[in-house]
Design a protein around this motif. Sequence first.
Motif, short mmCIF file in Angstrom:
data_model
loop_
_atom_site.label_atom_id
_atom_site.label_comp_id
_atom_site.label_asym_id
_atom_site.label_seq_id
_atom_site.Cartn_x
_atom_site.Cartn_y
_atom_site.Cartn_z
N LYS A 48 0.83 -1.20 0.00
CA LYS A 48 0.00 0.00 0.00
C LYS A 48 0.87 1.26 0.00
CE LYS A 48 -3.79 2.21 2.54
NZ LYS A 48 -4.70 2.10 3.72
N LEU A 49 1.97 1.20 0.73
CA LEU A 49 2.91 2.32 0.80
C LEU A 49 3.55 2.57 -0.56
CD1 LEU A 49 4.34 4.37 2.65
CD2 LEU A 49 6.04 2.59 3.15
N TYR A 50 4.00 1.49 -1.22
CA TYR A 50 4.61 1.65 -2.55
C TYR A 50 3.59 2.22 -3.54
CZ TYR A 50 7.76 -1.81 -0.41
OH TYR A 50 8.59 -2.50 0.44
N GLU A 51 2.38 1.69 -3.46
CA GLU A 51 1.34 2.15 -4.38
C GLU A 51 1.08 3.65 -4.21
OE1 GLU A 51 -3.03 0.61 -5.94
OE2 GLU A 51 -2.53 0.37 -3.82
N SER A 52 1.24 4.14 -3.00
CA SER A 52 0.95 5.55 -2.72
C SER A 52 1.98 6.51 -3.30
CB SER A 52 0.86 5.78 -1.20
OG SER A 52 2.14 5.77 -0.59
N ILE A 53 3.15 5.99 -3.73
CA ILE A 53 4.18 6.87 -4.30
C ILE A 53 4.45 6.57 -5.78
CG2 ILE A 53 5.27 7.13 -2.04
CD1 ILE A 53 7.52 5.26 -3.04
N LEU A 54 3.92 5.44 -6.26
CA LEU A 54 4.17 5.04 -7.64
C LEU A 54 3.19 5.69 -8.61
CD1 LEU A 54 4.88 1.24 -7.10
CD2 LEU A 54 6.41 2.79 -8.32
N VAL A 55 3.60 5.78 -9.86
CA VAL A 55 2.67 6.17 -10.91
C VAL A 55 1.62 5.08 -11.08
CG1 VAL A 55 4.47 7.49 -12.12
CG2 VAL A 55 4.08 5.09 -12.72
N ASP A 56 0.52 5.38 -11.72
CA ASP A 56 -0.48 4.35 -12.01
C ASP A 56 0.18 3.28 -12.89
OD1 ASP A 56 -2.42 5.68 -10.60
OD2 ASP A 56 -3.24 6.70 -12.35
N GLY A 57 0.00 2.03 -12.51
CA GLY A 57 0.63 0.95 -13.25
C GLY A 57 2.09 0.77 -12.92
N GLY A 58 2.55 1.39 -11.83
CA GLY A 58 3.94 1.25 -11.41
C GLY A 58 4.29 -0.18 -11.03
N GLU A 59 5.58 -0.49 -11.05
CA GLU A 59 6.02 -1.87 -10.87
C GLU A 59 6.94 -2.05 -9.67
OE1 GLU A 59 5.95 -3.05 -15.64
OE2 GLU A 59 7.80 -3.28 -14.49
N ILE A 60 6.95 -3.30 -9.18
CA ILE A 60 7.93 -3.76 -8.20
C ILE A 60 8.72 -4.88 -8.85
CG2 ILE A 60 8.29 -4.91 -5.98
CD1 ILE A 60 5.69 -3.66 -5.01
N HIS A 61 10.05 -4.79 -8.79
CA HIS A 61 10.92 -5.86 -9.24
C HIS A 61 11.61 -6.43 -8.00
CE1 HIS A 61 11.33 -4.43 -13.71
NE2 HIS A 61 10.07 -4.44 -13.28
N PHE A 62 11.44 -7.72 -7.81
CA PHE A 62 11.80 -8.37 -6.54
C PHE A 62 12.74 -9.55 -6.80
CE2 PHE A 62 10.35 -11.66 -3.34
CZ PHE A 62 11.00 -11.10 -2.25
N LYS A 63 13.84 -9.62 -6.03
CA LYS A 63 14.77 -10.74 -6.11
C LYS A 63 15.11 -11.24 -4.72
CE LYS A 63 18.20 -9.02 -8.71
NZ LYS A 63 19.44 -9.00 -9.53
N THR A 64 15.27 -12.55 -4.60
CA THR A 64 15.64 -13.16 -3.33
C THR A 64 16.19 -14.57 -3.57
OG1 THR A 64 14.85 -13.77 -1.10
CG2 THR A 64 13.33 -14.12 -2.93
N ASP A 65 16.92 -15.07 -2.61
CA ASP A 65 17.34 -16.47 -2.65
C ASP A 65 16.50 -17.30 -1.69
OD1 ASP A 65 18.53 -15.35 -0.28
OD2 ASP A 65 19.74 -17.17 -0.15
N ASN A 66 15.56 -16.64 -1.00
CA ASN A 66 14.77 -17.30 0.03
C ASN A 66 13.45 -17.78 -0.56
OD1 ASN A 66 12.73 -17.40 2.33
ND2 ASN A 66 14.62 -17.10 3.48
N GLN A 67 13.31 -19.09 -0.72
CA GLN A 67 12.13 -19.65 -1.36
C GLN A 67 10.86 -19.33 -0.58
OE1 GLN A 67 12.33 -23.86 -2.21
NE2 GLN A 67 10.18 -23.99 -2.80
N GLY A 68 10.94 -19.40 0.74
CA GLY A 68 9.76 -19.12 1.56
C GLY A 68 9.29 -17.69 1.39
N LEU A 69 10.23 -16.75 1.38
CA LEU A 69 9.86 -15.35 1.19
C LEU A 69 9.31 -15.12 -0.21
CD1 LEU A 69 9.77 -12.42 2.19
CD2 LEU A 69 12.12 -12.14 1.34
N PHE A 70 9.87 -15.80 -1.19
CA PHE A 70 9.39 -15.63 -2.56
C PHE A 70 7.96 -16.12 -2.70
CE2 PHE A 70 9.28 -16.61 -7.18
CZ PHE A 70 9.62 -15.35 -7.66
N GLU A 71 7.69 -17.29 -2.16
CA GLU A 71 6.34 -17.85 -2.23
C GLU A 71 5.35 -16.94 -1.48
OE1 GLU A 71 6.88 -21.74 -0.65
OE2 GLU A 71 7.69 -22.57 -2.53
N TYR A 72 5.76 -16.49 -0.30
CA TYR A 72 4.91 -15.57 0.47
C TYR A 72 4.62 -14.31 -0.34
CZ TYR A 72 3.68 -11.92 3.80
OH TYR A 72 3.05 -10.88 4.42
N SER A 73 5.66 -13.77 -0.98
CA SER A 73 5.53 -12.52 -1.71
C SER A 73 4.60 -12.66 -2.90
CB SER A 73 6.91 -12.02 -2.16
OG SER A 73 7.74 -11.80 -1.03
N LEU A 74 4.71 -13.79 -3.62
CA LEU A 74 3.81 -14.01 -4.75
C LEU A 74 2.36 -14.04 -4.29
CD1 LEU A 74 5.68 -16.74 -6.86
CD2 LEU A 74 5.58 -14.28 -7.28
#
Length: 213
Positions: A137-163
Amino acid sequence: MRLRNKPWAKEKIESYPQYIVPNPENFKGKWHEVFHNNQPLHIEVGTGKGRFITEMAKANPHINYIGIELYDSVIVTALDRLIEADLPNLRLLNVNAADLDKYFAKNDVERVYLNFSDPWPKKRHEKRRLTYKDFLKLYESILVDGGEIHFKTDNQGLFEYSLMSFSAYGMLLKYISLDLHNSDFEGNIMTEYEQKFSEKGNRIYRCEVKFQN
């Protein structure tokens, strides 16, 4: 992450206001005044030692970048990189990411990078994860409409949670890689952690997600 105390770090940060922006709240809604242009702005939340954001700025001079790092003892390494590179399209902020809306207005930012964020694996720490719904919600409040997040991690649990978190928030999953370094993705710029973990044989996960209007 264990941080080595660097008592001189704060003084050094204050000595380079041309690179680490003091009083960033003064530029909310007008970051073009800092960069002296109207190029798109991308930010990295948790920039660490600055390898990723510095190399991105070198590779994309048509984009402005801001690296955000809370810890004095970490951001000074990113500062050293920036001093050496002296890039006109890169600045740093020594602030807490939980306060992003104090420093950026709606439509200030086109893209947010989250690289190898702390996984906070315990359930009671879920709200601290940078892909938790409140942060989205915080990111959305500063991004342009249709703005993106690019996310990288080596942690499978965090990746699954994030998806799941992205999906539950109603975001569009544009790109997902379950093994980035063995994929056809081009132009990947590694972070310090990414190199360290990949050399150990850890799989790197990456996704690109978009807020829908």
